[in-house]
Design an enzyme around this catalytic site. Structure first.
Site, short mmCIF file in Angstrom:
data_model
loop_
_atom_site.label_atom_id
_atom_site.label_comp_id
_atom_site.label_asym_id
_atom_site.label_seq_id
_atom_site.Cartn_x
_atom_site.Cartn_y
_atom_site.Cartn_z
N HIS A 94 0.93 -1.37 0.02
CA HIS A 94 -0.20 -0.07 0.03
C HIS A 94 0.95 1.42 0.15
O HIS A 94 1.11 1.95 1.07
CB HIS A 94 -0.86 0.04 1.23
CG HIS A 94 -2.21 0.63 1.20
ND1 HIS A 94 -2.15 1.95 0.60
CD2 HIS A 94 -3.43 0.60 1.97
CE1 HIS A 94 -3.29 2.48 0.69
NE2 HIS A 94 -4.06 1.98 1.54
N GLU A 105 -0.59 0.89 -5.77
CA GLU A 105 -0.40 -0.19 -4.93
C GLU A 105 -0.39 -1.46 -5.79
O GLU A 105 -1.39 -2.28 -6.13
CB GLU A 105 -1.55 -0.31 -3.83
CG GLU A 105 -1.83 1.06 -3.31
CD GLU A 105 -3.25 1.11 -2.44
OE1 GLU A 105 -3.49 0.03 -1.92
OE2 GLU A 105 -3.78 1.99 -2.42
#
Length: 304
Positions: free
Chosen positions: A166, A273
């Site tokens: 992330h 991500e």
């Protein structure tokens, strides 16, 4: 490599001093990556770093479920997990740190699920995770690699999991920055009808609009174009095992509901991500899965 045992933090610095990275043992979360003194990652000023909550910024590790288990019809074995799983909120151990040649520094952290009762209670498959972090000056890059090993246990079923890295990439103004490399890739917009749509734009410009898109397949290199006059790019590459790409920014309205995000913070990052989230991976006992990303700074004169 230096360690702050009281805080639970590892700092890597290349021999030249040009590059540094800070990693918390809490979640094995990279919270800072600097090159020539410039911060490349966003970290919210409101995010606690004391282990009381998941970190808003840096590079949290999403494992073994992306989002909430209830979002998926096929969530057998994942029902008891918290949102985004347990990796980002567990305490990892540092098992190795070294300087290699003259331009790199690296460390390895590990997490064994059987060591934590709360993980064993929520996730039926025993897994051993290794997270390799490698920092380099040439090229100016940060590489993160997650290895998942399904340990032998009572269950004969394959371990089921998602993985997502992330990345909160720092930008001067998210309303002006662009993302290139996803044209033609099909995505699902989690903010809209969840219909599959093929991306038609390159670069993608958010212009202050919310984005929660999951681009499925292709494993393309994706470039963040800062559009700040410098011509810099940050290129996100990945292994074929991280074939999907989430593009996320909450924009102003949704950001107001994020208590751990400082005011105006949504303008300061775009999340690109790499992950494996379009479908659950299934890993037989005794086998390993590895997913690797590289964030690379590219100087140039490209413009959005």
């Amino acid at each position: 490599m230096s360690r702050d045992e009281q805080v639970g933090k590892v700092t890597l610095t290349t021999p030249s001093g040009r590059s540094s990275v800070e990693v918390l043992q809490y979640g094995a979360t990279v919270i800072s990556w600097k090159y020539d003194g410039a911060e490349q990652l966003f970290l919210s000023r409101q995010s606690p770093l004391d282990g009381s909550a998941a970190i808003r910024g840096g590079i949290p590790i999403i494992f073994p479920v992306f989002g909430s288990p209830s979002e998926y019809e096929d969530h057998a074995g994942l029902e008891k997990l918290p949102k985004h799983g347990f990796a980002r909120t567990a305490e990892w151990k540092v098992i190795e740190g070294r300087v290699d040649k003259e331009v790199t520094a690296s460390c390895v952290l590990e997490l064994n699920s059987v060591d934590y009762k709360e993980i064993r209670d929520a996730y039926q498959w025993p897994v051993h995770l290794e997270y390799h972090i490698r920092l380099s000056d040439s090229p100016a890059s940060l590489e993160c690699s997650l290895k998942v090993k399904h340990l032998a246990g009572s269950s004969t079923m394959p371990a089921r999991f998602h993985v997502l890295l992330h990345n909160y990439i720092a930008v001067g103004d998210a309303t002006q920055a662009g993302v290139s490399g996803l044209k033609g890739v099909t995505y699902v917009d989690k903010n809209a009808s969840k219909a599959r749509v093929a991306e038609s734009s390159d670069p993608i410009l958010l212009h202050g609009q919310a984005s929660d898109r999951v681009y499925q397949g292709g494993a393309p290199d994706v470039a963040l174009l800062y559009n700040d006059g410098s011509g810099r790019q940050l290129v996100v590459s990945r292994s074929e095992t991280l074939q999907d790409t989430t593009l996320w920014n909450p924009a102003e309205a949704a950001a107001k509901g994020l208590k751990d995000l400082h005011e105006g913070g949504w303008r300061e990052y775009i999340c690109i991500e790499p992950g494996s989230v379009a479908a659950l991976n299934e890993l037989p006992a005794g086998q390993e899965w590895v997913g690797t990303q590289q964030l690379r700074i590219v100087e140039g004169k490209s413009k959005v």
